[in-house]
Write a protein that holds these residues in place. Structure first.
Motif, short mmCIF file in Angstrom:
data_model
loop_
_atom_site.label_atom_id
_atom_site.label_comp_id
_atom_site.label_asym_id
_atom_site.label_seq_id
_atom_site.Cartn_x
_atom_site.Cartn_y
_atom_site.Cartn_z
N VAL A 53 0.78 -1.11 0.09
CA VAL A 53 0.01 -0.03 0.05
C VAL A 53 0.91 1.22 0.09
O VAL A 53 0.55 2.22 -0.65
CB VAL A 53 -0.88 -0.21 1.28
CG1 VAL A 53 -1.58 1.22 1.42
CG2 VAL A 53 -1.79 -1.17 1.23
N PHE A 56 2.26 1.76 -3.36
CA PHE A 56 1.46 2.29 -4.44
C PHE A 56 1.17 3.74 -4.00
O PHE A 56 0.98 4.50 -4.99
CB PHE A 56 0.08 1.31 -4.26
CG PHE A 56 -1.10 1.97 -5.18
CD1 PHE A 56 -1.17 1.61 -6.58
CD2 PHE A 56 -2.02 2.84 -4.52
CE1 PHE A 56 -2.01 2.31 -7.14
CE2 PHE A 56 -2.99 3.11 -5.11
CZ PHE A 56 -3.32 3.05 -6.63
N TYR A 306 -6.32 1.88 -0.40
CA TYR A 306 -6.23 1.79 -1.99
C TYR A 306 -7.43 2.97 -2.40
O TYR A 306 -7.12 3.62 -3.00
CB TYR A 306 -6.27 0.38 -2.47
CG TYR A 306 -5.14 -0.30 -2.52
CD1 TYR A 306 -4.02 0.08 -3.18
CD2 TYR A 306 -4.74 -1.53 -1.85
CE1 TYR A 306 -2.74 -0.42 -3.25
CE2 TYR A 306 -3.63 -2.22 -1.86
CZ TYR A 306 -2.73 -1.84 -2.64
OH TYR A 306 -1.55 -2.50 -2.74
#
Length: 374
Positions: A53, A56, A306
């Protein structure tokens, strides 16, 4: 009395066990496992590995923040230049619009700092940590409120045109703007108090909440979540829907030549506002519920992270380009923009038709003229 030295003596087997335990300890210390320290609420809580996470988020957020920053300065700078070049700054609408532009510029100014932070670590010191965090939320909150205030002012000008002509003075615009800035500053006080730059054993230099008991910070984190959903989403959304629904009814009752285009345009404004803001605030609400519960589902927490990265940047994008979206809805600003293009790029004159009544329509427009399109 037994001899003390005989009790401290160690056998070869014991030495081997100690060596093995020491080796295991070194392996644990050398493991490259990262997680978000903000997910730790108590010493008994399950630790979630959020390395994917975080990776990203660092790539996605830094890229999107740079895009938002560029679009914000180009769009808001263009609106600011048109107001300065072609408009009077003493009208109620332009005072609100000018404040909206400043709030978006304030918000956009913080984005390069966060882009750099997501790529590596916080290298700007403790003072800038507090200032940038506060500017970020003050700009964000005031942008939402000024959009709502502009919508309400448009409702007064169209639905209650006669009464509004007496009350819509510059003092009304200045007082309303001051109230919006005060609310935004008060709502962002938590950032100035709790945000600090400190050395994290997991992520290096960070600009995060610290210096207070975790229970206190968790409580105010929940307050911020619900404040965002109730004050800065539901209230503006209901206001926007009510105002534009009333404006639609008013337009339908007139003989306005292009009423259906105007209604279509109003629908686009409401739909865009709803689509851009609703997903982000739903995720905020789910995070608040998850934080206040004892659920330690790491998969669910990761999915929320996300979703937050994606929906938040969509909301921020709308926040950055909203002055362009709201100003170029009307004929007046469209005409100003065409004049500016022709002046800067003369060869476009043959492709762009300029209205000869721009100046006159500026001072003699009807309450519905903001919704007329060519």
């Amino acid at each position: 009395m037994p001899d003390m030295e005989s009790n401290t003596g160690q056998s070869p087997t014991m030495d081997i066990l100690i060596d093995d335990q020491f080796s295991i300890l070194l392996e644990i210390l050398n493991m490259n496992v990262t997680y978000d320290p903000r997910s730790v609420v108590s010493k008994d809580e399950k630790l979630c590995n959020k390395s994917n996470v975080n990776y990203f988020g660092s790539a996605f957020n830094s890229t999107f923040y740079c895009v938002n920053f560029i679009l914000s300065y180009i769009g808001n700078g263009l609106v600011l230049y048109i107001i300065y070049k072609y408009e009077k700054l003493n009208t109620v609408t332009n005072i609100f619009l000018l404040n909206l532009v400043f709030s978006n510029i304030l918000f956009g100014s913080s984005l390069p700092f966060w882009a750099k932070y997501h790529l590596s670590e916080w290298t700007f010191g403790n003072v800038l940590c507090k200032i940038v965090s506060s500017a970020y939320f003050i700009g964000f909150y005031s942008s939402i409120l000024f959009l709502t205030l502009m919508t309400f002012d448009r409702y007064l000008a169209v639905v209650h045109a006669v009464a509004a002509a007496k009350s819509r003075k510059r003092s009304y615009a200045f007082i309303s703007s001051i109230v919006v800035w005060c609310i935004s500053i008060i709502a962002s006080t938590k950032e100035m108090v709790f945000k600090n730059a400190w050395e994290s054993p997991f992520n290096g230099l960070v600009c995060e909440e610290s210096g207070y008991p975790e229970v206190t910070m968790a409580f105010w984190r929940l307050v911020t979540y619900y404040q965002q959903v109730l004050v800065f989403f539901l209230l503006p959304l209901l206001t926007v829907i009510f105002c534009y629904a009333s404006i639609t009814v008013r337009i339908l009752s007139t003989r306005m030549k292009e009423k259906f285009r105007a209604i279509k345009l109003i629908f686009v404004i409401i739909f865009t506002f709803f689509v851009c803001w609703t997903p982000y605030n739903i995720v905020i609400l789910l995070r608040a519920i998850h934080s206040s519960s004892s659920d330690d589902d790491c998969d669910y927490s990761e999915k929320l992270d996300y979703a937050l990265f994606v929906t938040r940047n969509i909301a921020y994008l709308y926040c950055c380009i909203s002055p362009v979206f709201y100003t170029f809805v009307g004929k007046k600003f469209q005409s100003h923009f065409k004049r500016l293009l022709v002046k800067k790029i003369p060869w476009l004159r043959r492709h762009i038709s300029l209205s000869s009544q721009t100046t006159r329509s500026t001072s003699q427009k009807t309450p519905h003229s903001d919704y007329e399109t060519k």
